[in-house]
Design a protein around this motif. Sequence first.
Motif, PDB file in Angstrom:
ATOM      1  N   ASP A 205      56.324 -54.670 -12.190  1.00 24.03           N
ATOM      2  CA  ASP A 205      55.544 -55.113 -11.039  1.00 24.03           C
ATOM      3  C   ASP A 205      56.045 -56.454 -10.509  1.00 24.03           C
ATOM      4  O   ASP A 205      55.684 -56.869  -9.410  1.00 24.03           O
ATOM      5  CB  ASP A 205      54.047 -55.173 -11.360  1.00 24.03           C
ATOM      6  N   VAL A 206      56.862 -57.178 -11.299  1.00 20.15           N
ATOM      7  CA  VAL A 206      57.691 -58.268 -10.782  1.00 20.15           C
ATOM      8  C   VAL A 206      59.134 -57.905 -11.129  1.00 20.15           C
ATOM      9  O   VAL A 206      59.389 -57.291 -12.164  1.00 20.15           O
ATOM     10  CB  VAL A 206      57.300 -59.640 -11.391  1.00 20.15           C
ATOM     11  N   LYS A 207      60.038 -58.216 -10.252  1.00 19.85           N
ATOM     12  CA  LYS A 207      61.416 -57.755 -10.397  1.00 19.85           C
ATOM     13  C   LYS A 207      62.294 -58.795 -11.076  1.00 19.85           C
ATOM     14  O   LYS A 207      62.126 -59.989 -10.853  1.00 19.85           O
ATOM     15  CB  LYS A 207      61.985 -57.396  -9.024  1.00 19.85           C
ATOM     16  N   PRO A 208      63.267 -58.377 -11.902  1.00 21.25           N
ATOM     17  CA  PRO A 208      63.520 -56.983 -12.292  1.00 21.25           C
ATOM     18  C   PRO A 208      62.496 -56.449 -13.288  1.00 21.25           C
ATOM     19  O   PRO A 208      62.236 -55.268 -13.327  1.00 21.25           O
ATOM     20  CB  PRO A 208      64.919 -57.027 -12.891  1.00 21.25           C
ATOM     21  N   ASN A 209      61.938 -57.315 -14.135  1.00 24.12           N
ATOM     22  CA  ASN A 209      60.778 -56.967 -14.957  1.00 24.12           C
ATOM     23  C   ASN A 209      60.137 -58.276 -15.415  1.00 24.12           C
ATOM     24  O   ASN A 209      60.664 -59.365 -15.182  1.00 24.12           O
ATOM     25  CB  ASN A 209      61.147 -56.063 -16.153  1.00 24.12           C
ATOM     26  N   ARG A 210      58.986 -58.161 -16.055  1.00 28.88           N
ATOM     27  CA  ARG A 210      58.232 -59.359 -16.423  1.00 28.88           C
ATOM     28  C   ARG A 210      59.006 -60.256 -17.373  1.00 28.88           C
ATOM     29  O   ARG A 210      59.017 -61.484 -17.218  1.00 28.88           O
ATOM     30  CB  ARG A 210      56.906 -58.946 -17.072  1.00 28.88           C
ATOM     31  N   LEU A 211      59.653 -59.668 -18.367  1.00 25.10           N
ATOM     32  CA  LEU A 211      60.346 -60.482 -19.373  1.00 25.10           C
ATOM     33  C   LEU A 211      61.509 -61.254 -18.761  1.00 25.10           C
ATOM     34  O   LEU A 211      61.683 -62.455 -19.014  1.00 25.10           O
ATOM     35  CB  LEU A 211      60.832 -59.595 -20.517  1.00 25.10           C
ATOM     36  N   THR A 212      62.311 -60.574 -17.950  1.00 27.18           N
ATOM     37  CA  THR A 212      63.450 -61.235 -17.326  1.00 27.18           C
ATOM     38  C   THR A 212      62.990 -62.351 -16.402  1.00 27.18           C
ATOM     39  O   THR A 212      63.569 -63.440 -16.383  1.00 27.18           O
ATOM     40  CB  THR A 212      64.297 -60.216 -16.544  1.00 27.18           C
ATOM     41  N   ARG A 213      61.932 -62.090 -15.636  1.00 22.74           N
ATOM     42  CA  ARG A 213      61.414 -63.131 -14.739  1.00 22.74           C
ATOM     43  C   ARG A 213      60.899 -64.328 -15.539  1.00 22.74           C
ATOM     44  O   ARG A 213      61.088 -65.482 -15.137  1.00 22.74           O
ATOM     45  CB  ARG A 213      60.307 -62.545 -13.865  1.00 22.74           C
ATOM     46  N   ALA A 214      60.247 -64.051 -16.674  1.00 26.46           N
ATOM     47  CA  ALA A 214      59.749 -65.140 -17.525  1.00 26.46           C
ATOM     48  C   ALA A 214      60.900 -65.984 -18.053  1.00 26.46           C
ATOM     49  O   ALA A 214      60.835 -67.216 -18.074  1.00 26.46           O
ATOM     50  CB  ALA A 214      58.926 -64.570 -18.671  1.00 26.46           C
ATOM     51  N   LYS A 215      61.985 -65.344 -18.474  1.00 33.33           N
ATOM     52  CA  LYS A 215      63.145 -66.081 -18.987  1.00 33.33           C
ATOM     53  C   LYS A 215      63.757 -66.967 -17.909  1.00 33.33           C
ATOM     54  O   LYS A 215      64.155 -68.110 -18.180  1.00 33.33           O
ATOM     55  CB  LYS A 215      64.197 -65.099 -19.518  1.00 33.33           C
ATOM     56  N   LEU A 216      63.828 -66.457 -16.690  1.00 32.59           N
ATOM     57  CA  LEU A 216      64.364 -67.260 -15.594  1.00 32.59           C
ATOM     58  C   LEU A 216      63.488 -68.486 -15.341  1.00 32.59           C
ATOM     59  O   LEU A 216      63.989 -69.584 -15.081  1.00 32.59           O
ATOM     60  CB  LEU A 216      64.474 -66.409 -14.324  1.00 32.59           C
ATOM     61  N   GLY A 217      62.178 -68.302 -15.444  1.00 30.62           N
ATOM     62  CA  GLY A 217      61.266 -69.425 -15.276  1.00 30.62           C
ATOM     63  C   GLY A 217      61.444 -70.474 -16.362  1.00 30.62           C
ATOM     64  O   GLY A 217      61.384 -71.679 -16.095  1.00 30.62           O
ATOM     65  N   ILE A 218      61.683 -70.021 -17.587  1.00 23.10           N
ATOM     66  CA  ILE A 218      61.887 -70.955 -18.704  1.00 23.10           C
ATOM     67  C   ILE A 218      63.184 -71.732 -18.507  1.00 23.10           C
ATOM     68  O   ILE A 218      63.271 -72.925 -18.806  1.00 23.10           O
ATOM     69  CB  ILE A 218      61.889 -70.194 -20.039  1.00 23.10           C
ATOM     70  N   GLN A 219      64.213 -71.066 -17.994  1.00 17.64           N
ATOM     71  CA  GLN A 219      65.472 -71.765 -17.712  1.00 17.64           C
ATOM     72  C   GLN A 219      65.266 -72.848 -16.655  1.00 17.64           C
ATOM     73  O   GLN A 219      65.850 -73.934 -16.744  1.00 17.64           O
ATOM     74  CB  GLN A 219      66.530 -70.761 -17.253  1.00 17.64           C
TER      75      GLN A 219
END
Length: 219
Positions: free
Chosen positions: A53-67
């Motif tokens: 529901d967020v692209k590409p998926n929740r986990l990947t988006r979360a990792k980008l935010g942490i970076q």
Amino acid sequence: RRTRRATLRIAAIGLLVVALGGPLWGFRWEEVRREGIDLLVALDTSRSMLATDVKPNRLTRAKLGIQDLLAETQGDRLGLIAFAGTAFVQCPLTLDHGAFLQSLEAADVGIIPRGGTDLASAIDAALGAFEGRQGNHQALVLITDGESLEGDWKAAAARAKERGIRIYTVGIGTTEGELVPGEGGTFFKDRRGQAVTSRLDQATLQQIAVDTGGVYLHA
């Protein structure tokens, strides 16, 4: 004589260049004072984080935010906790942001053998990782879709508040939700054979932040 003079002149210039480089022999101890905070990031690695529901998926988006968060930290110790049905410290508190980034890249769905989402376990793991110190300069960033299916998160939040540790919660996903991907291109199903839809539980994350003096953000 001209050759000797030229040789000596070249040698003198070379030695001058070396001297300007400031070479040192051996080592010395130096006390370095740092001003920063101890910041733990708890990342949800449950299967629901594969929802798109967020692209590409929740986990990947979360990792980008942490970076992005990592790029803003200077002089802060960072640590990473991975959690699903239980939690463990993926990277202890460290000033080595390169090691933190490597641990973040390794965090993935399935790294925690026990499925589910236990927010209480993530909070308690953070309390242990803070080495028992008081929380004047300590904070926990909890990144999850908020569907806590196990554990008593209210009691865990109370323990964090007692230690003076603020919890900043970040909700990832949408309230409308999305089907959870399974194996082989199918969707994850419950015991009744129904496809599981994972929805962002903002109310839980907002309450954790309020109880500990932190802030809730919808990613």
